[in-house]
Design a protein around this motif. Structure first.
Motif, PDB file in Angstrom:
ATOM      1  N   LEU A  14      30.288  24.044  -7.742  1.00  0.00           N
ATOM      2  CA  LEU A  14      31.681  23.822  -7.371  1.00  0.00           C
ATOM      3  C   LEU A  14      32.801  22.711  -8.435  1.00  0.00           C
ATOM      4  O   LEU A  14      34.070  23.514  -8.385  1.00  0.00           O
ATOM      5  N   LEU A  15      32.533  21.948  -9.434  1.00  0.00           N
ATOM      6  CA  LEU A  15      33.216  21.459  -9.892  1.00  0.00           C
ATOM      7  C   LEU A  15      33.457  22.408 -10.932  1.00  0.00           C
ATOM      8  O   LEU A  15      34.775  21.860 -11.186  1.00  0.00           O
ATOM      9  N   LEU A  16      33.473  23.411 -11.674  1.00  0.00           N
ATOM     10  CA  LEU A  16      33.788  24.449 -12.681  1.00  0.00           C
ATOM     11  C   LEU A  16      34.355  25.067 -11.559  1.00  0.00           C
ATOM     12  O   LEU A  16      35.939  25.096 -12.192  1.00  0.00           O
ATOM     13  N   SER A  17      34.609  25.177 -10.615  1.00  0.00           N
ATOM     14  CA  SER A  17      35.662  26.268  -9.263  1.00  0.00           C
ATOM     15  C   SER A  17      37.093  24.906  -9.059  1.00  0.00           C
ATOM     16  O   SER A  17      37.812  25.001  -9.456  1.00  0.00           O
ATOM     17  N   LEU A  18      36.819  23.084  -9.435  1.00  0.00           N
ATOM     18  CA  LEU A  18      37.700  22.722  -9.152  1.00  0.00           C
ATOM     19  C   LEU A  18      38.222  22.754 -10.774  1.00  0.00           C
ATOM     20  O   LEU A  18      39.777  22.099 -10.848  1.00  0.00           O
ATOM     21  N   THR A  19      37.976  22.547 -11.825  1.00  0.00           N
ATOM     22  CA  THR A  19      38.257  22.489 -12.917  1.00  0.00           C
ATOM     23  C   THR A  19      39.337  23.773 -12.949  1.00  0.00           C
ATOM     24  O   THR A  19      40.520  23.261 -13.705  1.00  0.00           O
ATOM     25  N   ALA A  20      39.062  24.781 -12.846  1.00  0.00           N
ATOM     26  CA  ALA A  20      39.941  26.088 -13.354  1.00  0.00           C
ATOM     27  C   ALA A  20      41.212  26.000 -12.317  1.00  0.00           C
ATOM     28  O   ALA A  20      41.733  25.804 -13.094  1.00  0.00           O
ATOM     29  N   CYS A  21      41.090  25.341 -11.027  1.00  0.00           N
ATOM     30  CA  CYS A  21      42.060  25.414 -10.327  1.00  0.00           C
ATOM     31  C   CYS A  21      42.544  24.435 -10.659  1.00  0.00           C
ATOM     32  O   CYS A  21      43.854  24.347 -10.606  1.00  0.00           O
ATOM     33  N   ALA A  22      41.870  23.371 -11.334  1.00  0.00           N
ATOM     34  CA  ALA A  22      42.933  21.996 -11.796  1.00  0.00           C
ATOM     35  C   ALA A  22      43.501  22.630 -13.398  1.00  0.00           C
ATOM     36  O   ALA A  22      44.501  21.491 -13.398  1.00  0.00           O
ATOM     37  N   GLY A  23      43.377  23.719 -14.146  1.00  0.00           N
ATOM     38  CA  GLY A  23      43.529  23.778 -14.974  1.00  0.00           C
ATOM     39  C   GLY A  23      43.484  23.077 -16.005  1.00  0.00           C
ATOM     40  O   GLY A  23      44.712  22.546 -17.232  1.00  0.00           O
ATOM     41  N   GLY A  24      41.963  22.727 -16.498  1.00  0.00           N
ATOM     42  CA  GLY A  24      41.205  21.829 -17.114  1.00  0.00           C
ATOM     43  C   GLY A  24      41.115  22.742 -18.194  1.00  0.00           C
ATOM     44  O   GLY A  24      41.521  23.977 -18.587  1.00  0.00           O
ATOM     45  N   LYS A  25      40.539  22.174 -19.517  1.00  0.00           N
ATOM     46  CA  LYS A  25      40.500  22.885 -20.814  1.00  0.00           C
ATOM     47  C   LYS A  25      39.626  23.961 -20.719  1.00  0.00           C
ATOM     48  O   LYS A  25      40.032  24.965 -21.461  1.00  0.00           O
ATOM     49  N   GLY A  26      39.084  23.999 -19.780  1.00  0.00           N
ATOM     50  CA  GLY A  26      38.013  24.831 -19.864  1.00  0.00           C
ATOM     51  C   GLY A  26      38.830  26.253 -19.308  1.00  0.00           C
ATOM     52  O   GLY A  26      37.941  27.423 -19.272  1.00  0.00           O
ATOM     53  N   THR A  27      39.518  26.599 -18.757  1.00  0.00           N
ATOM     54  CA  THR A  27      40.367  27.249 -18.474  1.00  0.00           C
ATOM     55  C   THR A  27      41.006  28.131 -19.276  1.00  0.00           C
ATOM     56  O   THR A  27      41.218  29.550 -19.112  1.00  0.00           O
ATOM     57  N   GLY A  28      41.240  27.349 -20.477  1.00  0.00           N
ATOM     58  CA  GLY A  28      42.137  28.145 -21.459  1.00  0.00           C
ATOM     59  C   GLY A  28      43.637  28.618 -20.976  1.00  0.00           C
ATOM     60  O   GLY A  28      44.285  29.544 -21.675  1.00  0.00           O
ATOM     61  N   SER A  29      44.330  28.269 -19.704  1.00  0.00           N
ATOM     62  CA  SER A  29      45.382  28.223 -19.736  1.00  0.00           C
ATOM     63  C   SER A  29      46.228  27.539 -19.196  1.00  0.00           C
ATOM     64  O   SER A  29      46.363  26.557 -18.729  1.00  0.00           O
ATOM     65  N   TYR A  30      47.809  27.346 -19.683  1.00  0.00           N
ATOM     66  CA  TYR A  30      48.367  26.067 -19.410  1.00  0.00           C
ATOM     67  C   TYR A  30      49.918  26.494 -19.421  1.00  0.00           C
ATOM     68  O   TYR A  30      49.906  27.698 -19.581  1.00  0.00           O
ATOM     69  N   VAL A  31      50.184  25.484 -18.264  1.00  0.00           N
ATOM     70  CA  VAL A  31      52.081  26.138 -17.460  1.00  0.00           C
ATOM     71  C   VAL A  31      52.890  24.295 -18.530  1.00  0.00           C
ATOM     72  O   VAL A  31      52.561  23.804 -18.287  1.00  0.00           O
ATOM     73  N   LEU A  32      53.290  25.370 -19.464  1.00  0.00           N
ATOM     74  CA  LEU A  32      54.804  24.866 -19.797  1.00  0.00           C
ATOM     75  C   LEU A  32      55.647  24.384 -20.000  1.00  0.00           C
ATOM     76  O   LEU A  32      56.904  26.047 -19.940  1.00  0.00           O
ATOM     77  N   GLY A  33      56.535  24.183 -18.879  1.00  0.00           N
ATOM     78  CA  GLY A  33      58.102  23.785 -18.579  1.00  0.00           C
ATOM     79  C   GLY A  33      59.442  22.734 -18.989  1.00  0.00           C
ATOM     80  O   GLY A  33      59.351  21.443 -19.399  1.00  0.00           O
ATOM     81  N   PHE A  34      60.188  23.346 -18.358  1.00  0.00           N
ATOM     82  CA  PHE A  34      60.917  22.123 -18.726  1.00  0.00           C
ATOM     83  C   PHE A  34      62.317  22.410 -16.886  1.00  0.00           C
ATOM     84  O   PHE A  34      62.323  22.488 -16.625  1.00  0.00           O
ATOM     85  N   TYR A  35      62.556  20.807 -16.914  1.00  0.00           N
ATOM     86  CA  TYR A  35      63.355  20.580 -16.023  1.00  0.00           C
ATOM     87  C   TYR A  35      64.192  19.396 -15.783  1.00  0.00           C
ATOM     88  O   TYR A  35      64.191  18.926 -16.416  1.00  0.00           O
ATOM     89  N   ASN A  36      66.020  20.169 -15.978  1.00  0.00           N
ATOM     90  CA  ASN A  36      66.551  19.363 -15.540  1.00  0.00           C
ATOM     91  C   ASN A  36      67.087  18.077 -14.696  1.00  0.00           C
ATOM     92  O   ASN A  36      67.420  18.870 -13.726  1.00  0.00           O
ATOM     93  N   LEU A  37      66.823  17.631 -14.632  1.00  0.00           N
ATOM     94  CA  LEU A  37      66.462  16.291 -12.848  1.00  0.00           C
ATOM     95  C   LEU A  37      67.724  16.071 -12.496  1.00  0.00           C
ATOM     96  O   LEU A  37      67.797  14.830 -11.674  1.00  0.00           O
ATOM     97  N   GLU A  38      68.201  15.944 -13.277  1.00  0.00           N
ATOM     98  CA  GLU A  38      70.037  16.231 -12.367  1.00  0.00           C
ATOM     99  C   GLU A  38      70.877  14.619 -12.291  1.00  0.00           C
ATOM    100  O   GLU A  38      70.321  13.844 -10.975  1.00  0.00           O
ATOM    101  N   ASN A  39      70.877  13.977 -13.284  1.00  0.00           N
ATOM    102  CA  ASN A  39      71.272  12.408 -13.225  1.00  0.00           C
ATOM    103  C   ASN A  39      70.410  11.412 -12.196  1.00  0.00           C
ATOM    104  O   ASN A  39      70.717  10.696 -11.236  1.00  0.00           O
ATOM    105  N   LEU A  40      68.975  10.948 -13.162  1.00  0.00           N
ATOM    106  CA  LEU A  40      67.945  10.388 -12.332  1.00  0.00           C
ATOM    107  C   LEU A  40      68.022   8.537 -13.152  1.00  0.00           C
ATOM    108  O   LEU A  40      67.571   8.942 -13.783  1.00  0.00           O
ATOM    109  N   PHE A  41      68.866   8.582 -12.227  1.00  0.00           N
ATOM    110  CA  PHE A  41      69.531   6.620 -13.269  1.00  0.00           C
ATOM    111  C   PHE A  41      68.819   6.473 -11.569  1.00  0.00           C
ATOM    112  O   PHE A  41      68.566   6.296 -11.050  1.00  0.00           O
ATOM    113  N   ASP A  42      68.797   4.959 -12.552  1.00  0.00           N
ATOM    114  CA  ASP A  42      67.933   3.604 -11.596  1.00  0.00           C
ATOM    115  C   ASP A  42      69.100   3.429 -11.601  1.00  0.00           C
ATOM    116  O   ASP A  42      70.317   3.446 -11.350  1.00  0.00           O
ATOM    117  N   THR A  43      69.390   2.175 -10.470  1.00  0.00           N
ATOM    118  CA  THR A  43      70.038   1.341  -9.938  1.00  0.00           C
ATOM    119  C   THR A  43      70.834   0.056 -10.078  1.00  0.00           C
ATOM    120  O   THR A  43      71.539  -0.608  -9.931  1.00  0.00           O
TER     121      THR A  43
END
Length: 360
Positions: A14-43
């Motif tokens: 179960l632990l191995l399965s959860l690690t795989a689903c979570a994209g852990g180091k053992g999976t060998g796959s990584y999601v890499l991306g970019f997001y413009n958050l459109e004016n994330l200002f505080d007050t």
């Protein structure tokens, strides 16, 4: 096998399965991306920055309640991508953020707090006060160094439209460079938000921004042979425009990528009709990702970019129905925060983009 050993074996499985689903180091796959958050200002007002419209008494009536809704909405999108991929992004570049404080508030949102995102951010010179930054999972990426790279006009190949006086006054976002180990391999990430298109201008400025990124990339490739580089950002240009195709050496097809070129996966996607933002009825992909030759022609068993859309496209523009404007002037386009000056509790006027790298 006795009962105790059976329970331990099942727990390990179960632990191995959860690690795989979570994209852990053992999976060998990584999601890499970019997001413009459109004016994330505080007050709160940042001294020396023109952030007055994003104050409680400013034009946008940017109250604490609206800020909290914005944080929740941004975290909701990041979590939706994680649910779709069965893994949080290992690395996520962001733009249009005011300061480190808004990032700390974002990564602590309950929707994404369990990702344990760490932050790389520098205060930049942009007059509105917006910067770029990098969020990363420390269980995937080991930070070695970072650098905030300023814009300059020191080009021998570009003729600028701005006068010397205008150049001295000009301020834009720095480019962020972050170097470290992803899955034990040397990587560098560049995060950019190139100069605006307002007034139909800035083509030369965006070309110079791309040239700066490219020059720093080449230096890294010479200093660290085999380093894998990902360039990402709101380029305010399409991947087919001069800044990306010429000055970033972006190539549409992997077969065209030379030793100091970059593969541009969103070029073919733009031509196929995909878009990350819409302007006057026309779809564009300004939220661009490029990768260098070692990431496309990687040795067996090492990380490389892989197709993730229809088995042929190497990038993804992420959108879900809740992220799409359902009515009004902007129907069918990204569900933004404001419409004609009215707060509509949307997400961003850009869709996020990402790639997947894998050693499988």
């Amino acid at each position: 096998m006795n009962k105790k050993r059976l329970i331990l074996a099942l727990a390990a499985s179960l632990l191995l399965s959860l690690t795989a689903c979570a994209g852990g180091k053992g999976t060998g796959s990584y999601v890499l991306g970019f997001y413009n958050l459109e004016n994330l200002f505080d007050t709160y007002h940042d001294e020396g920055k023109n952030d007055y419209e994003f104050l409680p008494d400013g034009a946008n009536k940017w109250t604490e309640a609206r800020y909290e809704k914005k944080l929740h909405n941004m975290a909701t999108v990041i979590r939706a991508m994680a649910d779709d991929n069965k893994a949080y992004h290992s690395v996520l570049g962001v733009s249009e953020i005011e300061n480190r404080h808004v990032l700390e508030d974002l990564v602590s949102q309950p929707e994404i707090a369990d990702a344990n995102y760490q932050i790389v951010h520098y205060d930049g010179p942009d007059r509105r006060g917006v910067d770029v930054a990098l969020l990363y999972r420390p269980d995937h990426f080991e930070l070695i160094e970072s650098q905030s790279i300023p814009f300059d006009f020191n080009s021998t190949s570009i003729t600028f439209s701005l006068t010397k006086e205008e150049q001295d006054y000009f301020r834009t976002r720095d480019v962020l460079m972050v170097r470290g180990l992803l899955g034990g391999e040397m990587f560098a990430f560049f995060v950019a938000h190139l100069p605006s298109r307002i007034g139909g201008k800035g083509m030369d400025l965006r070309s110079r921004g791309a040239e700066i990124i490219y020059e720093h990339s080449v230096r890294l490739m010479k200093e660290y042979p085999g380093i894998k580089i990902m360039v990402m950002g709101d380029m305010n240009d399409n991947p087919t425009d001069e800044s990306m195709a010429v000055y970033m050496h972006g190539r549409e097809n992997i077969s065209e990528v030379g030793a100091q070129d970059f593969f541009s996966p969103f070029t073919s996607m733009l031509k196929a009709g995909y878009g990350s933002l819409a302007y006057r009825g026309e779809w564009n992909i300004y939220d661009i990702i490029l990768v260098n030759e070692p990431l496309v022609n990687a040795k067996p068993g090492s990380l490389r970019i892989i197709p993730i859309v229809k088995g042929k496209y190497y990038g993804r523009v992420f959108s879900k129905p809740f992220m799409v404007q359902q009515s009004g002037q902007y129907k069918g386009t990204p569900f933004r925060t404001f419409s004609s000056g009215t707060f509509i509790n949307g997400y961003s006027d850009h869709y996020p983009t990402y790639i997947v790298v894998s050693n499988k």
